[in-house]
Design a protein around this motif. Structure first.
Motif, PDB file in Angstrom:
ATOM      1  N   ARG A 214      12.049  62.225  94.256  1.00 40.39           N
ATOM      2  CA  ARG A 214      12.609  63.394  94.938  1.00 40.39           C
ATOM      3  C   ARG A 214      12.804  64.549  93.964  1.00 40.39           C
ATOM      4  O   ARG A 214      12.520  65.714  94.293  1.00 40.39           O
ATOM      5  N   ILE A 215      13.268  64.260  92.773  1.00 45.67           N
ATOM      6  CA  ILE A 215      13.447  65.302  91.765  1.00 45.67           C
ATOM      7  C   ILE A 215      12.111  65.940  91.397  1.00 45.67           C
ATOM      8  O   ILE A 215      12.014  67.165  91.230  1.00 45.67           O
ATOM      9  N   LYS A 216      11.088  65.131  91.316  1.00 47.21           N
ATOM     10  CA  LYS A 216       9.754  65.663  91.006  1.00 47.21           C
ATOM     11  C   LYS A 216       9.298  66.645  92.082  1.00 47.21           C
ATOM     12  O   LYS A 216       8.677  67.675  91.795  1.00 47.21           O
ATOM     13  N   GLU A 217       9.632  66.341  93.320  1.00 49.24           N
ATOM     14  CA  GLU A 217       9.280  67.233  94.426  1.00 49.24           C
ATOM     15  C   GLU A 217      10.072  68.543  94.353  1.00 49.24           C
ATOM     16  O   GLU A 217       9.538  69.625  94.641  1.00 49.24           O
ATOM     17  N   LEU A 218      11.331  68.464  93.956  1.00 41.14           N
ATOM     18  CA  LEU A 218      12.203  69.640  93.906  1.00 41.14           C
ATOM     19  C   LEU A 218      11.921  70.541  92.703  1.00 41.14           C
ATOM     20  O   LEU A 218      12.268  71.717  92.709  1.00 41.14           O
ATOM     21  N   ARG A 219      11.338  69.993  91.665  1.00 45.70           N
ATOM     22  CA  ARG A 219      10.955  70.732  90.461  1.00 45.70           C
ATOM     23  C   ARG A 219      12.115  71.526  89.836  1.00 45.70           C
ATOM     24  O   ARG A 219      12.007  72.730  89.572  1.00 45.70           O
ATOM     25  N   PRO A 220      13.241  70.882  89.550  1.00 41.28           N
ATOM     26  CA  PRO A 220      14.316  71.597  88.848  1.00 41.28           C
ATOM     27  C   PRO A 220      13.924  71.840  87.394  1.00 41.28           C
ATOM     28  O   PRO A 220      13.040  71.178  86.840  1.00 41.28           O
ATOM     29  N   ASP A 221      14.620  72.759  86.773  1.00 40.06           N
ATOM     30  CA  ASP A 221      14.379  73.024  85.352  1.00 40.06           C
ATOM     31  C   ASP A 221      14.929  71.906  84.474  1.00 40.06           C
ATOM     32  O   ASP A 221      14.410  71.652  83.386  1.00 40.06           O
ATOM     33  N   MET A 222      16.006  71.283  84.937  1.00 41.33           N
ATOM     34  CA  MET A 222      16.726  70.348  84.079  1.00 41.33           C
ATOM     35  C   MET A 222      17.287  69.200  84.903  1.00 41.33           C
ATOM     36  O   MET A 222      17.760  69.399  86.016  1.00 41.33           O
ATOM     37  N   VAL A 223      17.215  67.989  84.334  1.00 44.38           N
ATOM     38  CA  VAL A 223      17.912  66.838  84.887  1.00 44.38           C
ATOM     39  C   VAL A 223      19.142  66.602  84.011  1.00 44.38           C
ATOM     40  O   VAL A 223      19.015  66.358  82.813  1.00 44.38           O
ATOM     41  N   PHE A 224      20.312  66.706  84.618  1.00 48.11           N
ATOM     42  CA  PHE A 224      21.561  66.488  83.894  1.00 48.11           C
ATOM     43  C   PHE A 224      22.049  65.084  84.214  1.00 48.11           C
ATOM     44  O   PHE A 224      22.252  64.736  85.380  1.00 48.11           O
ATOM     45  N   VAL A 225      22.243  64.284  83.172  1.00 49.11           N
ATOM     46  CA  VAL A 225      22.665  62.893  83.348  1.00 49.11           C
ATOM     47  C   VAL A 225      24.136  62.751  83.002  1.00 49.11           C
ATOM     48  O   VAL A 225      24.549  63.014  81.869  1.00 49.11           O
ATOM     49  N   GLY A 226      24.924  62.357  83.984  1.00 52.48           N
ATOM     50  CA  GLY A 226      26.341  62.085  83.767  1.00 52.48           C
ATOM     51  C   GLY A 226      26.545  60.591  83.635  1.00 52.48           C
ATOM     52  O   GLY A 226      26.911  59.917  84.594  1.00 52.48           O
ATOM     53  N   GLY A 227      26.286  60.078  82.459  1.00 50.66           N
ATOM     54  CA  GLY A 227      26.386  58.647  82.218  1.00 50.66           C
ATOM     55  C   GLY A 227      26.280  58.353  80.745  1.00 50.66           C
ATOM     56  O   GLY A 227      26.076  59.255  79.925  1.00 50.66           O
ATOM     57  N   LEU A 228      26.378  57.082  80.416  1.00 44.63           N
ATOM     58  CA  LEU A 228      26.315  56.651  79.029  1.00 44.63           C
ATOM     59  C   LEU A 228      24.892  56.300  78.621  1.00 44.63           C
ATOM     60  O   LEU A 228      23.948  56.415  79.410  1.00 44.63           O
TER      61      LEU A 228
END
Length: 386
Positions: A214-228
């Motif tokens: 889904r993220i690939k389809e949306l093409r955001p500039d950045m993936v922000f990961v809230g995790g360890l």
């Protein structure tokens, strides 16, 4: 100068010499170290333990110390239920005067009431969830590192200023991950950024095909990961496999040697935000690294090791001043202002939270590099939004 640190560190390898023999005649004071010594976050935990142990070894080598110290170590496995168990074990052991506690925020928030109930003063060395200090008024809870408020605010401003405007957020469903999503989202909107999708996931989720497709389809500039680190490694590796072109960022939960090793070449260009400065920027940073190496530790101190070292010294300084009494140590810690340490002055606010600022790091050539010193900042490598 941190208790003559530069001089003491030169003789960091403790042998059975006069200083140690003298220490054996002093009263013993035990302090606890609690962190993840096994599991996916063990690199951070072991680095923290080693750093706290180094502080104890150096203090025991100091002939001016009134007491000799012993570090009792506990593995919280980065699991709240285990954390409460070991926190209870440490807090009910009346020979333990204070604790250097917790890297994982989900564990840190789960244990605050335990320490308060049994009146054990603790200094958090790594967990960044704000509520650990700001969500209660327990006089026993202190923290030398900063919070995700500092890191999230800097992340939002830094990334948007460099052309990243659209973001997809993947965060774990622990208190830590939900906090990351909350604070980053709050700061991002006024900074001019937009979150196009948010994906809450279990901290142990292995497959992110659905989310990343889904993220690939949306093409955001950045993936922000809230995790360890374990979550960050899985997400970044699968982004590479699925051809997600966006960059990845996160705060200090991914800024570990374990992330660089686990993600391999895919880690390159990942951005992280951390409340600590590089050791090279601290007055006694190189002396700490030299002593750490001489002590024979095989593992890297990792990003939060200097905070564990500083927390241990803060506790021992309090014991040296007021003696091995939990109530007196708590009262002394609560007055901490302008206290010199490896990571700079420690100043506790009204919730016993150290006042610090965040810094930017980038994964470059298999290392975490302070952004101003990086080839990205110099323009020799490219890091831009679409």
């Amino acid at each position: 100068m941190v208790r003559g640190l530069a001089k003491v560190l030169v003789a960091a390898v403790v042998t059975l010499g006069p200083a140690q023999l003298a220490a054996e005649a002093k009263d013993m004071v035990r302090i606890a170290f609690i962190g993840p010594l096994t599991g996916g976050n063990a690199a951070a935990g072991v680095g923290g333990r080693n750093s706290a142990l180094l502080a104890v070894q150096l203090r025991n080598a100091d002939p001016a110390a009134r007491y000799t110290y012993e570090l009792a170590t506990f593995d919280d496995e980065c699991k709240p239920n285990v954390g409460v168990q070991v926190a209870t074990k440490a807090a009910t052991d009346r020979t333990i005067m204070a604790g250097v506690t917790h890297y994982c925020s989900a564990v840190g928030i789960a244990t605050v009431d335990t320490y308060a109930r049994f009146k054990l003063p603790v200094v958090v060395w790594g967990a960044i969830l704000p509520e650990i200090t700001y969500g209660n008024d327990h006089k026993q809870i202190h923290r030398v590192n900063g919070t995700m408020i500092n890191e999230g605010k800097l992340a939002a401003s830094f990334l948007t200023e460099r052309g990243f405007k659209t973001f997809a957020v993947i965060h774990d469903t622990t208190d830590y991950g939900k906090g990351q999503n909350k604070y980053f989202s709050e700061f991002l909107k006024p900074a001019g950024g937009e979150i196009v999708a948010t994906f809450p996931v279990g901290p142990d989720q292995q497959d992110f095909t659905a989310e990343l497709t889904r993220i690939k389809e949306l093409r955001p500039d950045m993936v922000f990961v809230g995790g360890l680190t374990p979550l960050g490694v899985r997400v970044r590796s699968q982004m590479e496999r699925l051809g997600v072109e966006a960059r990845m960022s996160g705060v200090s939960g991914i800024m570990t040697a374990g992330f660089l090793e686990g993600a391999g070449p895919a880690a390159e260009g990942t951005i992280s935000f951390h409340n600590g400065a590089p050791l090279s920027k601290y007055a006694n940073g190189q002396a700490f690294l030299d002593a750490y190496a001489k002590a024979g530790f095989r593992e890297d101190p990792d990003a939060y090791g200097p905070f564990a070292y500083s927390a241990a010294n803060l506790i021992m300084d309090a014991v040296e001043k007021v003696g091995p009494d939990r109530a007196k140590v708590t009262a002394e810690l609560n007055t901490t202002k302008a206290h010199p340490s490896l990571v700079g002055e420690i100043n506790f606010d009204d919730h016993r939270q150290n006042v610090v600022s965040a810094n930017v790091y980038v994964a470059q050539g298999g290392k975490w590099v302070f952004w101003p010193d990086s080839e990205y900042a110099a323009g020799r490598r490219t890091l831009t939004g679409r």
